[in-house]
Design an enzyme around this catalytic site. Structure first.
Site, PDB file in Angstrom:
ATOM      1  N   CYS A 307       0.836  -1.197   0.000  1.00  0.00           N
ATOM      2  CA  CYS A 307       0.000   0.000   0.000  1.00  0.00           C
ATOM      3  C   CYS A 307       0.879   1.258   0.000  1.00  0.00           C
ATOM      4  CB  CYS A 307      -0.925   0.007   1.207  1.00  0.00           C
ATOM      5  SG  CYS A 307      -2.005   1.458   1.303  1.00  0.00           S
ATOM      6  N   CYS A 333      -7.418 -12.144 -17.235  1.00  0.00           N
ATOM      7  CA  CYS A 333      -8.020 -12.982 -18.269  1.00  0.00           C
ATOM      8  C   CYS A 333      -7.965 -14.475 -17.928  1.00  0.00           C
ATOM      9  CB  CYS A 333      -7.364 -12.725 -19.615  1.00  0.00           C
ATOM     10  SG  CYS A 333      -5.601 -13.126 -19.690  1.00  0.00           S
ATOM     11  N   HIS A 360      -3.215 -14.482 -23.468  1.00  0.00           N
ATOM     12  CA  HIS A 360      -4.641 -14.195 -23.290  1.00  0.00           C
ATOM     13  C   HIS A 360      -5.360 -15.530 -23.141  1.00  0.00           C
ATOM     14  CE1 HIS A 360      -8.004 -11.627 -22.947  1.00  0.00           C
ATOM     15  NE2 HIS A 360      -8.584 -11.977 -24.080  1.00  0.00           N
ATOM     16  N   ASP A 377     -15.216 -14.291 -25.728  1.00  0.00           N
ATOM     17  CA  ASP A 377     -14.236 -13.647 -24.847  1.00  0.00           C
ATOM     18  C   ASP A 377     -14.989 -12.904 -23.743  1.00  0.00           C
ATOM     19  OD1 ASP A 377     -12.326 -12.018 -23.589  1.00  0.00           O
ATOM     20  OD2 ASP A 377     -11.121 -11.892 -25.407  1.00  0.00           O
TER      21      ASP A 377
END
Length: 691
Positions: A307, A333, A360, A377
Site C-alpha cells: 500500500c 483474463c 490471453h 471472450d
C-alpha cells in the site's frame, strides 16, 4: 505470457539483445551466489553504487524487478536479502531467466556461438559485499512483457495441437515431457512448452466433476437470462417476418436459443458477475497498491502488493480452481476465462478453455444448431469475432490451444487471416512433436469414454480440421462482427437495441395539454423512455425508436465498460437521421412558441446538425464541440400545426467515425433529461379575429 515465467523475467526481453544478454548473465550469477552460499551475508547484499549495478542493472528494463521478485529489499544504499527470505523464489527466478536466456541465445544463431557477458565473476563478487541493512520500501512493479519469434519457415499443414498460457496464472504441476519422436529428434522443443500443454489439459479435466458443476450452475440467474434471450428471439422473428413480407432476396436465419442464451451469459458475466483486477486495493485501508513480488505457496502463485499509504502488504492469489473463482469473482483474463468456461460446462454445453501463448485466455462453445465452435471472450463481451486479436489488437499469434475435459485441439488457425506468416512464428517445437503431444493427451482424456462418444468426437474433430484449413478473410462479416450483418443478426447479438415499429410515431396533445395550452415531451436517454413533462400522469413510453417519426441508420449504443449510452449512426454509414413529429391538428390550437433543449457530444470532426421546422419555416439549433447542450426558444414557428425536429449525424475520422457524432450521451440508468421539447400553444385565429 506463458505460465511458468514472471512478468519481470519477460520484461527483460524488452532490452536490446546485447543488453539483455549482459544483464541476465549478471542476474544469474547474483542468484547463483546466494543459492550456493545461503548463509554468507556478503552474497545477500548488493551495493547500488557499484558500477555494474549503476550502469547495467539500474537502467535495464526488468532487472530491478527481478531482484525484488527474488526477495531483495531496498536498504539505504544497498539491496539486501533478509534472512527470512524463501530461497525458492530466488531459484525460481534464476531458472526462469536461465531458460529464457538460452532461448534468446539460440534465436537466429544457427551458425554462430552465443554472446558472452562482459561481466566477470570478479565483478559480480564486487557487487555483493556489505552485510544486510534495514529494509525500506521498493518502488518497482512488473513491466509488460513482449513476445518475439524466429522467422524459420515450417512447411507443415495446420496441426491438431495447442499451447497453454493462463493469462498470468502459473500452472504448477510436476509433469514428464515425452521424448521427441524419431522423426523429430533433431529439434528439441522449447523448455516448458510441452509441459504446459500437459498441465493445462490436466487442470481442465478437473472441471468435469458433476457435483461441482451443479454448484456452479446455481450461480447463474438462468430464468432471468432465458427471459432476456426469448425477448431477443421475438425481436429477430419480427425482423424475419418483415423481410419475408418485403420479399427480400436474403432472409435472416433465426438464431438458436443456445446462441441467444450464450450471448446473455456473456453480457451478465462481464457486467454483473466478474471484476477485473490490476492492482488490488489495500486490505487494510483500501488505498492504492504497487506490485512488490510473487510468492509460491504450495501450488498457488500469490502476487504481493504494498500500500502506498499504510505500507501494509496485500496478497492477490492467482486461483485456478473454478469453484474458488466463483467465490472471489475477480482476476485477469486467466481467471475470467476459467470461470466463464466452467459456467458454460455447468449449463451442459461442450465448452473449452482457449489459451494463447502470447498471453490471453478465453472460451469456445460448441453451437449444436450450427455444428461449430464459436469464440467467446468474457473479458471483452465478444462473440464469434476470432480475428479481433490479430486484426484489432495487432497480436503476433503463434500457438493457441483449446482444452476441454475430453479433448485438446490446436485452434490457432481460426484466429489468423494470414496462416503463412503465422507458421513462421511457430518455432517452439516441430509440428510433428505438437501433434504427438496432442494425440497423447486426447487419447488419455478419452480413455474411459463410450465408443459412441469417441466416434462423435472423432467426426466433430474431422469437420473442425476442415474448417481450420480455410483461411478466414479480413472482410468476412462473421469475423468482423459489427462491420456488417443484417438488423436481425445485430439484434440477436445485442449489438443494437433497435426496436421494431409497425408505423411512424406522431405526438399529439392530450386533453390535459390542450386545456393548459402547453405540450412538453422529454426523452431520458439513460432510462430509454419518453415522458410527457415531469408532472404528467401519463405512463412513460419505453424505447427511443417508439417515439420517433422517421429513422435511418441510427441505433442506440450502450457502452457497458464506460456505463454510457447514446444514439449514433450505424457503422459504415456516412450519415444517420432521426425525426420527431408533433401534430396539433384537430386540437383547435397551433404553436405559439417552441423551445428545444437537446444534448449531444461531438468528437474529432463529427457533426450533429439539428433542424426545427413548422409550416414553411425552419430554424437550426447551434451545436458544436464546446456546446454539448443546444438550446433554442423561438416564435418563428408561430401558427404552425405540424412541427418536426430532425437530427442528422455525420462526419468523424477513421474506423470509429460513427462514434464521433453522438446524440443524448449520458450515464446508463441516469434520469437526466436528454431532450426537452416544449410547445406553448394558442387558439387558431379566425378570420374575424384577424380583422
Amino acid at each position: 505470457m506463458p505460465p511458468g515465467a514472471s512478468a519481470s523475467v519477460f520484461a527483460l526481453e524488452e532490452n536490446p539483445r546485447e543488453v539483455y544478454l549482459e544483464v541476465t548473465s549478471v542476474l544469474i550469477r547474483l542468484a547463483n551466489n546466494v543459492i550456493k552460499n545461503p548463509s554468507d551475508q556478503k552474497y545477500r547484499s548488493i551495493r547500488l553504487a557499484n558500477p555494474t549495478v549503476a550502469n547495467k542493472l539500474l537502467p535495464a528494463v526488468g532487472a530491478m524487478e527481478c531482484l525484488f521478485e527474488m526477495g531483495f529489499k531496498e536498504a539505504h544504499d544497498c539491496l539486501v536479502l533478509p534472512g527470512s527470505s524463501n530461497l525458492e523464489n530466488i531459484r525460481a527466478i534464476h531458472d526462469q531467466i536461465l531458460v529464457r536466456r538460452n532461448i534468446m541465445v539460440s534465436k537466429n544463431v544457427a551458425t554462430s556461438s552465443p554472446t558472452v557477458s562482459n561481466s566477470s565473476p570478479a565483478q559480480i563478487a564486487a557487487i555483493q559485499t556489505t552485510p544486510a541493512q534495514p529494509q525500506l520500501q521498493s518502488s518497482s512493479q512488473p513491466q509488460p512483457s513482449s513476445s518475439s519469434g524466429s522467422s524459420n519457415k515450417v512447411k507443415v499443414a495446420p496441426s491438431s495441437t495447442t499451447t497453454s498460457t493462463s493469462g498470468g496464472n502459473t500452472i504448477n504441476q510436476n509433469v514428464h515431457t515425452p521424448q521427441p519422436s524419431q522423426s523429430s529428434k533433431d529439434t528439441l522443443p522449447k523448455p516448458g512448452f510441452l509441459e504446459r500443454i500437459i498441465s493445462a489439459s490436466g487442470i481442465v479435466v478437473e472441471s468435469s466433476n458433476k457435483e461441482h458443476l451443479e454448484i456452479a450452475k446455481s450461480y447463474i440467474p438462468l430464468t432471468e437470462l432465458e427471459t432476456a434471450a426469448l425477448e431477443q428471439l421475438r425481436k429477430v422473428q419480427k425482423i424475419i417476418k418483415m423481410e419475408q413480407a418485403e420479399k427480400k432476396e436474403k432472409i435472416s436465419e433465426e438464431p438458436s436459443m443456445q446462441e441467444l442464451l450464450l450471448l446473455q451469459l456473456l453480457s451478465w458475466f462481464k457486467e454483473k458477475f466478474f471484476t477485473w483486477v490490476n492492482n488490488p486495493p489495500c486490505h487494510f485501508c483500501s488505498g492504492k497498491t504497487k506490485f512488490r513480488r510473487t510468492d509460491s505457496r504450495g501450488n498457488l502463485r500469490v502476487e504481493v502488493y504494498e500500500c502506498a499509504l499504510c505500507f501494509q502488504e496485500t496478497d492477490f492469489p492467482r486461483h485456478t480452481d473454478p469453484l474458488k473463482l466463483l467465490e472471489t469473482r475477480c482476476g485477469r483474463c486467466g481467471e475470467w476465462g476459467r470461470c466463464f468456461t466452467y459456467l458454460c460446462l455447468a449449463l451442459g454445453w461442450d465448452s473449452r478453455l482457449v489459451i494463447d501463448e502470447t498471453d490471453h485466455v478465453w472460451t469456445e462453445v460448441f453451437l449444436t444448431s450450427q455444428s461449430r465452435w464459436v469464440h467467446c471472450d468474457p473479458c471483452e463481451n465478444a462473440f464469434d469475432t476470432p480475428l479481433m486479436y490479430e486484426l484489432g489488437w495487432k497480436k503476433k499469434l503463434s500457438y493457441i490451444l483449446a482444452y476441454s475435459p475430453d479433448d485438446v485441439q490446436d485452434v490457432t488457425w481460426r484466429y489468423s487471416a494470414n496462416h503463412k506468416e503465422l507458421l513462421k512464428r511457430r518455432t517452439y517445437c516441430t509440428e510433428a512433436q505438437l501433434i504427438e503431444i496432442i494425440m497423447d493427451q486426447r487419447k488419455l482424456r478419452q480413455i474411459n469414454l463410450s465408443a459412441a462418444r469417441k466416434a462423435y468426437l472423432l467426426k466433430r474433430t474431422l469437420f473442425e480440421l476442415v474448417e481450420l484449413w480455410k483461411e478466414p478473410s479480413e472482410k468476412d462479416g462473421n469475423y468482423q462482427g459489427r462491420q456488417s450483418g443484417s438488423l436481425a443478426w445485430r439484434i440477436g447479438r445485442g449489438e443494437t437495441t433497435a426496436a421494431i415499429r409497425a408505423e411512424p410515431f406522431i405526438w399529439k396533445p392530450t386533453q390535459s395539454e390542450i386545456d393548459k395550452k402547453e405540450m412538453r415531451i422529454q426523452y431520458l436517454s439513460g432510462l430509454d423512455q419518453y415522458r410527457r413533462g415531469p408532472h404528467s400522469t401519463e405512463l412513460p413510453l419505453s424505447g427511443w425508436i417508439n417515439g420517433v417519426n422517421t429513422v435511418q441508420n441510427i441505433f442506440r449504443k450502450e457502452e457497458r465498460d464506460w456505463k454510457m449510452v447514446y444514439l449514433a449512426r450505424d457503422e459504415g454509414c456516412n450519415k444517420g437521421t432521426v425525426t420527431w413529429c408533433v401534430d396539433l391538428a384537430g386540437s383547435g390550437l397551433v404553436a405559439d412558441t417552441v423551445k428545444i433543449i437537446l444534448c449531444s457530444k461531438i468528437f474529432e470532426t463529427g457533426q450533429v446538425n439539428v433542424t426545427l421546422c413548422g409550416g414553411d419555416v425552419c430554424v437550426k439549433l447551434p451545436t458544436s464541440k464546446d456546446n454539448p447542450e443546444a438550446t433554442i426558444s423561438t416564435s418563428d414557428l408561430c401558427g404552425a400545426s405540424l412541427i418536426k425536429l430532425t437530427v442528422e449525424l455525420s462526419g468523424g475520422n477513421g474506423d470509429a467515425a460513427w462514434q464521433h457524432a453522438q446524440l443524448f450521451r449520458t450515464d446508463l440508468a441516469s434520469d437526466n433529461v436528454s431532450l426537452d421539447f416544449q410547445i406553448k400553444m394558442r387558439h387558431v385565429l379566425k378570420v374575424t379575429d384577424r380583422k
